[in-house]
Design a protein around this motif. Structure first.
Motif, PDB file in Angstrom:
ATOM      1  N   VAL A   1       0.914  -1.317   0.039  1.00  0.00           N
ATOM      2  CA  VAL A   1       0.084   0.185   0.164  1.00  0.00           C
ATOM      3  C   VAL A   1       0.974   1.270  -0.040  1.00  0.00           C
ATOM      4  CG1 VAL A   1      -1.892   1.192   1.026  1.00  0.00           C
ATOM      5  CG2 VAL A   1      -1.702  -1.287   1.512  1.00  0.00           C
ATOM      6  N   ILE A   2       0.950   1.975  -1.068  1.00  0.00           N
ATOM      7  CA  ILE A   2       1.727   3.251  -1.018  1.00  0.00           C
ATOM      8  C   ILE A   2       1.023   4.285  -1.708  1.00  0.00           C
ATOM      9  CG2 ILE A   2       3.818   3.838  -2.578  1.00  0.00           C
ATOM     10  CD1 ILE A   2       4.394   0.850  -3.143  1.00  0.00           C
ATOM     11  N   GLY A   3       1.189   5.492  -0.719  1.00  0.00           N
ATOM     12  CA  GLY A   3       0.277   6.558  -1.219  1.00  0.00           C
ATOM     13  C   GLY A   3      -0.427   7.338  -0.097  1.00  0.00           C
ATOM     14  N   ILE A   4      -1.266   8.205  -0.464  1.00  0.00           N
ATOM     15  CA  ILE A   4      -1.797   8.955   0.425  1.00  0.00           C
ATOM     16  C   ILE A   4      -3.349   8.791   0.797  1.00  0.00           C
ATOM     17  CG2 ILE A   4      -2.654  10.712  -1.114  1.00  0.00           C
ATOM     18  CD1 ILE A   4      -1.920  12.826   0.863  1.00  0.00           C
ATOM     19  N   HIS A   5      -3.768   8.745   2.083  1.00  0.00           N
ATOM     20  CA  HIS A   5      -5.032   8.237   2.205  1.00  0.00           C
ATOM     21  C   HIS A   5      -6.072   9.208   1.813  1.00  0.00           C
ATOM     22  CE1 HIS A   5      -8.643   7.526   4.938  1.00  0.00           C
ATOM     23  NE2 HIS A   5      -8.166   6.242   4.753  1.00  0.00           N
ATOM     24  N   PRO A   6      -7.165   8.929   1.047  1.00  0.00           N
ATOM     25  CA  PRO A   6      -8.269   9.633   0.537  1.00  0.00           C
ATOM     26  C   PRO A   6      -8.808  10.862   1.551  1.00  0.00           C
ATOM     27  CG  PRO A   6      -9.076   7.712   0.584  1.00  0.00           C
ATOM     28  CD  PRO A   6      -7.771   7.535   1.196  1.00  0.00           C
ATOM     29  N   SER A   7      -8.901  10.370   2.882  1.00  0.00           N
ATOM     30  CA  SER A   7      -9.691  11.419   3.661  1.00  0.00           C
ATOM     31  C   SER A   7      -8.682  12.017   4.797  1.00  0.00           C
ATOM     32  CB  SER A   7     -10.861  10.739   4.363  1.00  0.00           C
ATOM     33  OG  SER A   7     -10.513   9.798   5.112  1.00  0.00           O
ATOM     34  N   VAL A   8      -7.558  11.608   5.075  1.00  0.00           N
ATOM     35  CA  VAL A   8      -6.344  11.902   5.986  1.00  0.00           C
ATOM     36  C   VAL A   8      -5.363  12.406   5.156  1.00  0.00           C
ATOM     37  CG1 VAL A   8      -5.153  11.459   7.904  1.00  0.00           C
ATOM     38  CG2 VAL A   8      -6.996  10.180   7.855  1.00  0.00           C
ATOM     39  N   GLN A   9      -5.790  13.896   4.916  1.00  0.00           N
ATOM     40  CA  GLN A   9      -4.782  14.484   3.878  1.00  0.00           C
ATOM     41  C   GLN A   9      -3.472  14.275   3.855  1.00  0.00           C
ATOM     42  OE1 GLN A   9      -7.391  17.994   2.172  1.00  0.00           O
ATOM     43  NE2 GLN A   9      -7.660  17.993   4.258  1.00  0.00           N
ATOM     44  N   ASN A  10      -2.600  14.169   4.829  1.00  0.00           N
ATOM     45  CA  ASN A  10      -1.319  14.272   5.018  1.00  0.00           C
ATOM     46  C   ASN A  10      -0.830  12.962   5.662  1.00  0.00           C
ATOM     47  OD1 ASN A  10      -2.600  14.713   7.645  1.00  0.00           O
ATOM     48  ND2 ASN A  10      -0.817  16.138   8.074  1.00  0.00           N
TER      49      ASN A  10
END
Length: 493
Positions: free
Chosen positions: A428-437
Motif C-alpha cells: 500500500v503506497i500513497g496518501i489516504h483519501p480523507s486523512v490528507q497528510n
C-alpha cells in the motif's frame, strides 16, 4: 552575571547581553577556561542547590532530553525498518539542502529486530509490471550500494550479495500462469529463461522432475543478501544526511477536521494530522511532535497506526469505515545441514508446492520454509517456533523435490513477521483519501525488503513533487480498498 532558568524540566542558560570580547571568544575556542568556566561553575552551583533541597532523590532538572523527538518536524516516519529508513534517506537524497526538510524516524523497537527481514532475497519473477520494475531498481541499488549509501570515513558496505537466480517450478496445473508471468517479465526487461524437465535435470541433476512440467530461472539480478547490513547502511546514511530519530511508540494523533459537502449532498470529513504523540520506551513520558506529514511505514503494525488516525472506525458507508487490511503473519525459517546436498550452483528454489530453500554458505548448509495455508496460520502474538511444522509439512516436500534431503538435519530455526496485506498481498503506497497528510508504505507481504529502495524513492517523490516521478506506483494506493479493485500478484512466496 549569568542566570539559570528551569522551564518544564529543561534548563535555559541566560547570559549577559554584552557581546564577548575578542579575548573571550579566543578563550572559548581554545578551550582554556573563560566563559566556559563561568558556565560550568554556575551549573555546579545549581546542581548543589538541587541536591541540598532533595537529598534523597536522584531527580535532576538538567536531565538530557536528547532521547525525545523534536517538538516540530516537517515529516514524521513511523517505523524504523528498511522501508522507513529508505524513505528518510530518499527525502534527503532528492532534496539535498540539508535543512530543507526536518525528518524524524520513530521506531518502537530499539534493537530493530522485529523490523528486520527473515532473510534477504531479490527477484524479478513477479506478475505485476510495477513489482518487476521495483526489483530491477532494487538490484541496481544493491550492486551500487556504496555509491548510494557510502559514508565518508566509514568502511565500505559489504551487502554480501550472492547472485544466484530464483528457480520457480510448476506442475501441469500452473504452466499457463508461469508462461504468462514469463511473458510479462521479459517485456519488462527481466532476464529469465524457461526450462523443460529435461533441461532442468541437465542443469540441476539433483532435482526430482517427476511432477514438474515447466520451470523459470532468473539469469541476472536475482539472488540473496544480508538484510541487516542493508538496514544499518540506510540508517547510517540517513543519519549522516541530517535525519533525526527516536526510540518510542506513536500512540496518538491530534487532527483538525474540515467538512466538505459533495454535489450529491454527502458530507465528507477531511482530516489533517497536526501533531503526533510519541510515548518513550519503558516510560510514561511522551512528546507531541507538530508536523506537516506522517508516513505510516510501521510494517506488521501499520494497521494499528492507521486506527489511531480513525481509519476503519468511521460510520457505515464512509471512507473512514474502510480499514487498512494489513496484519502481522508469523513465518518460520529453518536452517538445516545436508553434506551431500546441492553445491555452489544451487539457486533459490520455489517448489510448485510452495516449499522453498536456498544454499547458506558453502558447507552443506541451507535455509528453507513454507508459508502455511490461510486456515493454518500460526498465532502471531509471539515468535515461538513450531519445530513439528518442519517435520510434518516442510521436510516431506523438500525431500520429494531433492531426494538427498531425506538425510538432512535441522540445526536451528527462528520466526519473524510479514506485514501481510490480507486483501491482495501487495504493498500500500500513497496518501489516504480523507486523512490528507497521512501516507502509506506498508503491506508488502514478504517482498518489502527487495522493493525498499524503489518504495523509498517513490514516497519521497510523492511528498516532494506531488506525484510519482520515476516509477508510477499509483495503482498501489488506498483507494483500491474503497472501490473493491484488488491488485493481484500471482507470484507470492
Amino acid at each position: 552575571m549569568s542566570v539559570l532558568r528551569v522551564c518544564g524540566g529543561r534548563v535555559r542558560l541566560l547570559l549577559p547581553r554584552a557581546a564577548p570580547t575578542c579575548c573571550q571568544r579566543r578563550t572559548v575556542a581554545d578551550g582554556d577556561g573563560g566563559v566556559s568556566n563561568v558556565i560550568n561553575k554556575e551549573l555546579d552551583k545549581f546542581h548543589n542547590k538541587v541536591r541540598n533541597f532533595m537529598p534523597g532523590s536522584d531527580w535532576s532538572p538538567l536531565r538530557s532530553t536528547d532521547h525525545l523527538p523534536p517538538e516540530h518536524a516537517d515529516i514524521v516516519v513511523v517505523g524504523g525498518g528498511v522501508i522507513g529508513w529508505s524513505i528518510a534517506y530518499w527525502l534527503k537524497k532528492l532534496y539535498q539542502q540539508r535543512r530543507a526538510y526536518r525528518v524524524v524516524v520513530v521506531e518502537r523497537d530499539p534493537t530493530l529486530q522485529l523490523q528486520t527481514a527473515l532473510w534477504g532475497g531479490i527477484r524479478q519473477q513477479f506478475s505485476r509490471p510495477e513489482n518487476i520494475q521495483m526489483s530491477l531498481f532494487g538490484a541496481h541499488f544493491l550492486r551500487n550500494v556504496n555509491e548510494y549509501l557510502g559514508v565518508v570515513n566509514e568502511e565500505p558496505i559489504d551487502i554480501q550479495f550472492n547472485p544466484s537466480g530464483y528457480l520457480f517450478l510448476s506442475s501441469e496445473k500452473g504452466v499457463e500462469t508461469l508462461l504468462e508471468n514469463y511473458r510479462i517479465q521479459s517485456d519488462q526487461g527481466a532476464k529469465v529463461a524457461l526450462l523443460s524437465p529435461d533441461q532442468l535435470i541437465k542443469k540441476f541433476p539433483w532435482i526430482n522432475t517427476q511432477d514438474v512440467a515447466l520451470a523459470c530461472y532468473g539469469l541476472e539480478n536475482e539472488g540473496w543478501f544480508d538484510p541487516w547490513t542493508l538496514l544499518c547502511a540506510l540508517r547510517s546514511k540517513a543519519l549522516s544526511m541530517g535525519v533525526e530519530h527516536c526510540h518510542g511508540e506513536v500512540v496518538g494523533f491530534d487532527s483538525s477536521i474540515n467538512k466538505m459537502v459533495t454535489s450529491d449532498g454527502e458530507t465528507v470529513n477531511l482530516k489533517t494530522i497536526q501533531k503526533v504523540t510519541v510515548r518513550m520506551q519503558n516510560s510514561l513520558e511522551s512528546q507531541a511532535v507538530e508536523c506537516m506529514a506522517v508516513i505510516n511505514a510501521a510494517g506488521a503494525w501499520s494497521s494499528k497506526v492507521a486506527e489511531l488516525a480513525g481509519i476503519g472506525a468511521g460510520s457505515p458507508g464512509s471512507v473512514e469505515e474502510v480499514e487498512l487490511p494489513v496484519e502481522p503473519r508469523k513465518r518460520y525459517i529453518y536452517t538445516f545441514h545436508c553434506p551431500n546436498g546441492p553445491g555452489v550452483d544451487c539457486p533459490l528454489l520455489i517448489d510448485s508446492s510452495g516449499a522453498y530453500f536456498r544454499r547458506e554458505g558453502f558447507g552443506g548448509n541451507y535455509i528453507g520454509g513454507l508459508s502455511p495455508p490461510e486456515e493454518e496460520e500460526p498465532d502471531p502474538s509471539n515468535l515461538d517456533v513450531d519445530h513439528d511444522y518442519f517435520q510434518q509439512k516442510v521436510w516431506p516436500l523438500l525431500a520429494h523435490r531433492v531426494p538427498v534431503f531425506e538425510s538432512l538435519k535441522v540445526k536451528s530455526a527462528w520466526a519473524g513477521y510479514y506485514d501481510y496485506n490480507t486483501y491482495d498481498q501487495n504493498g500500500v503506497i500513497g496518501i489516504h483519501p480523507s486523512v490528507q497528510n497521512l501516507y502509506f508504505a506498508c503491506g508488502f507481504s514478504g517482498h518489502g525488503l527487495q522493493h525498499a529502495p524503489a518504495v523509498g524513492r517513490a514516497v519521497a517523490e510523492l511528498l516532494i513533487y506531488g506525484y510519482f516521478k520515476t516509477l508510477d506506483l499509483g495503482d498501489f494506493n488506498f483507494q483500491r480498498f474503497l472501490f473493491k479493485q484488488p491488485l493481484l500478484e500471482s507470484n507470492i512466496v
